[in-house]
Design an enzyme around this catalytic site. Structure first.
Site, PDB file in Angstrom:
ATOM      1  N   CYS A 109      23.523 100.102  79.659  1.00  0.00           N
ATOM      2  CA  CYS A 109      25.266  99.697  79.753  1.00  0.00           C
ATOM      3  C   CYS A 109      24.728  98.479  79.659  1.00  0.00           C
ATOM      4  O   CYS A 109      24.848  97.601  80.528  1.00  0.00           O
ATOM      5  CB  CYS A 109      24.973 100.707  81.240  1.00  0.00           C
ATOM      6  N   ALA A 110      24.552  97.863  78.166  1.00  0.00           N
ATOM      7  CA  ALA A 110      24.113  97.157  78.484  1.00  0.00           C
ATOM      8  C   ALA A 110      24.936  95.702  78.243  1.00  0.00           C
ATOM      9  O   ALA A 110      24.522  94.494  78.545  1.00  0.00           O
ATOM     10  CB  ALA A 110      23.206  96.864  77.373  1.00  0.00           C
ATOM     11  N   ALA A 111      26.166  95.399  77.874  1.00  0.00           N
ATOM     12  CA  ALA A 111      27.490  94.226  78.225  1.00  0.00           C
ATOM     13  C   ALA A 111      27.109  93.796  79.148  1.00  0.00           C
ATOM     14  O   ALA A 111      27.319  94.582  80.291  1.00  0.00           O
ATOM     15  CB  ALA A 111      28.158  95.100  77.289  1.00  0.00           C
ATOM     16  N   PRO A 112      27.690  92.671  78.937  1.00  0.00           N
ATOM     17  CA  PRO A 112      27.243  91.640  77.832  1.00  0.00           C
ATOM     18  C   PRO A 112      25.694  91.744  77.044  1.00  0.00           C
ATOM     19  O   PRO A 112      25.990  90.373  76.014  1.00  0.00           O
ATOM     20  CB  PRO A 112      28.171  90.330  78.423  1.00  0.00           C
ATOM     21  N   GLY A 113      24.865  91.919  78.180  1.00  0.00           N
ATOM     22  CA  GLY A 113      23.129  91.427  76.991  1.00  0.00           C
ATOM     23  C   GLY A 113      22.425  90.766  77.579  1.00  0.00           C
ATOM     24  O   GLY A 113      21.316  91.141  77.338  1.00  0.00           O
ATOM     25  N   GLY A 114      22.487  89.826  78.976  1.00  0.00           N
ATOM     26  CA  GLY A 114      21.808  89.750  79.914  1.00  0.00           C
ATOM     27  C   GLY A 114      20.694  90.042  80.044  1.00  0.00           C
ATOM     28  O   GLY A 114      19.266  89.511  80.125  1.00  0.00           O
ATOM     29  N   ASP A 133      26.605 100.194  74.787  1.00  0.00           N
ATOM     30  CA  ASP A 133      27.705  99.663  76.215  1.00  0.00           C
ATOM     31  C   ASP A 133      28.899 101.092  75.486  1.00  0.00           C
ATOM     32  O   ASP A 133      28.967 101.394  74.362  1.00  0.00           O
ATOM     33  CB  ASP A 133      28.063  98.855  76.269  1.00  0.00           C
ATOM     34  N   CYS A 231      25.107  96.285  91.793  1.00  0.00           N
ATOM     35  CA  CYS A 231      24.954  95.147  92.436  1.00  0.00           C
ATOM     36  C   CYS A 231      25.937  95.120  93.272  1.00  0.00           C
ATOM     37  O   CYS A 231      26.535  94.529  93.337  1.00  0.00           O
ATOM     38  CB  CYS A 231      25.463  93.737  91.672  1.00  0.00           C
TER      39      CYS A 231
END
Length: 444
Positions: A109-114, A133, A231
């Site tokens: 679930c990669a977006a936005p890439g951090g 994502d 989170c």
């Protein structure tokens, strides 16, 4: 800030004597963080040139707090990809995942890439990173951040994990699942999430989280590691999701995460970590590290032959030194690949490897992503500005520049740098720099 009554009751039950301390954390300003891109510069060297007042984030080896008065997103070093701006607590999950060079890694679930960009620094130009994502719109920002960081070994994809699961059983050495959640830990940073919580509360996401995590575990190699993070504070979205996956996969077990001052253990799961904004300098997070029993076996990579290339591409490649890999032409795009990973039919791939550039009739135009993936030593023609030179910002705005004072005998395609860090390409002729900086990347 008005918190939902149900949420406050849950937090009071969870925190008990510390509940009032938690409420008081909303009176404090949020914390800001940046993470150094060690693909381009060491932490030590970055600290020597950093124009910002930085303090180390204790749970990372490359993350720092910066002041809200600083504007790092406006600095040329940001456009050179020297760092990523990321909420400090969000740096923990990718830090915890024990990625080794040559691993095949999936960020689900990669977006936005951090987290993907951190995983890329651990791979250090080796192996493969699948940065996925399900939201194709969010993937556009993900792709830009991966390219800005100079990741040459990444695929950016937009696929449902239940589809991937059917095609890639026990394929990945390491997997990160930063699951969609109710966002309780971000209420101070993003108050708009409170409205979403009122509509969905903490019962909407657990079925989604369980499906994602179970699919990810099926794609994990024996001996592989997986991090699950959210989170949010809800036990339904954290410990109960972990217990569900442990019940369904007897070959999976929790691994203790080293805790530092302020970190709290999971609820009846000592191995996990909970971050609370009244205990640490950051927002709320939950992190669990799991390992699948067995032994990981690395498959030897066999690169396919490169495609036949047009003369304009061959001529450009004479200017550049590329690492060992395969060059493929997909319609008008020329892509460099370092693995033999195969996409199944219907797999939504936005980028498979490093985009070298695009064919435009009989001409080849190198990409912004290639410029950011290079070191100056890899390109024949280099024009370097000092950080104080006002032409740096003008270049980033897309302007044509007079560089007669810097021009040597070079001409044609030129890699433009600031303090020896690449920014993009231009065409140099008789002291005039025709700007080729990508429009969607320009200084605002």
């Amino acid at each position: 800030m008005e918190l939902p009554v149900k949420f406050k009751e849950q937090m009071k039950g969870l925190l008990q004597d510390e509940y009032e301390d938690y409420l008081q954390s909303f009176d404090h300003e949020r914390y800001y963080g940046l993470r150094v891109n060690t693909l381009k510069i060491s932490v030590e060297e970055f600290l020597k040139i950093s124009p910002f007042k930085l303090k180390p984030i204790p749970w990372t080896n490359d993350g720092f707090y910066y002041s809200s008065e600083d504007k790092p997103s406006k600095h040329p070093y940001y456009y050179a990809g020297l760092y990523y701006l990321q909420e400090p607590s969000a740096m923990l999950p990718a830090q915890v995942l024990p990625v080794d060079e040559n691993d095949i890694v999936l960020d689900t679930c990669a977006a936005p890439g951090g987290k993907s960009t951190k995983l890329a620094t651990k791979l250090n130009h080796t192996g493969l990173l699948i940065s996925n994502d399900i939201s194709s719109s969010r993937c556009q920002g993900l792709l830009k951040n991966v390219e800005l960081f100079g990741c040459d070994n990444a695929w950016v994809t937009s696929e449902d994990l239940t589809n991937m699961e059917q095609h890639y059983p026990e394929t990945f050495d390491k997997i990160l699942v930063d699951a969609p959640c109710s966002g309780e830990g971000m209420f101070r940073k993003e108050p708009d999430l409170i409205k979403s919580w009122i509509e969905k509360d903490d019962t909407f996401y657990p079925p989604i989280q369980k499906n994602i995590l179970n699919a990810a575990v099926s794609m994990l190699k024996p001996g592989g590691s997986i991090v699950y993070s959210t989170c949010t504070f809800s036990i339904h979205e954290n410990e109960e999701v972990i217990q569900d996956v442990l019940d369904k996969h007897p070959d999976l077990h929790l691994v203790p995460i080293e805790k530092i001052d302020g970190m709290m253990p999971g609820i009846n799961m000592e191995e996990c970590v909970r971050l609370y904004p009244h205990k640490i300098k950051g927002e709320g997070h939950f992190v669990a590290l799991l390992v699948k029993d067995g032994e990981t076996k690395h498959k030897k990579v066999r690169l396919e032959p490169s495609d036949k290339l047009d003369d304009c591409v061959t001529d450009f490649l004479k200017l550049i030194h590329l690492n060992k890999g395969t060059i493929k032409v997909k319609k008008d795009k020329v892509i460099w690949l370092n693995t033999d990973f195969q996409a199944y039919k219907g797999y939504r791939v936005l980028r498979s490897g490093l985009l070298l550039g695009q064919l435009k009739g009989k001409h080849f135009e190198p990409s912004q992503s290639l410029a950011l993936a290079l070191c100056p030593e890899q390109f024949k023609n280099v024009l370097n500005f000092s950080i104080e030179d006002e032409r740096v910002i003008k270049y980033l705005k897309g302007e044509t520049l007079d560089v007669k004072d810097l021009d040597s005998k070079i001409s044609g395609w030129t890699l433009v740098c600031v303090n020896n860090f690449p920014l993009g390409f231009a065409k140099l002729s008789k002291g005039s720099l025709k700007n080729k900086y990508a429009k969607g990347w320009r200084y605002q």
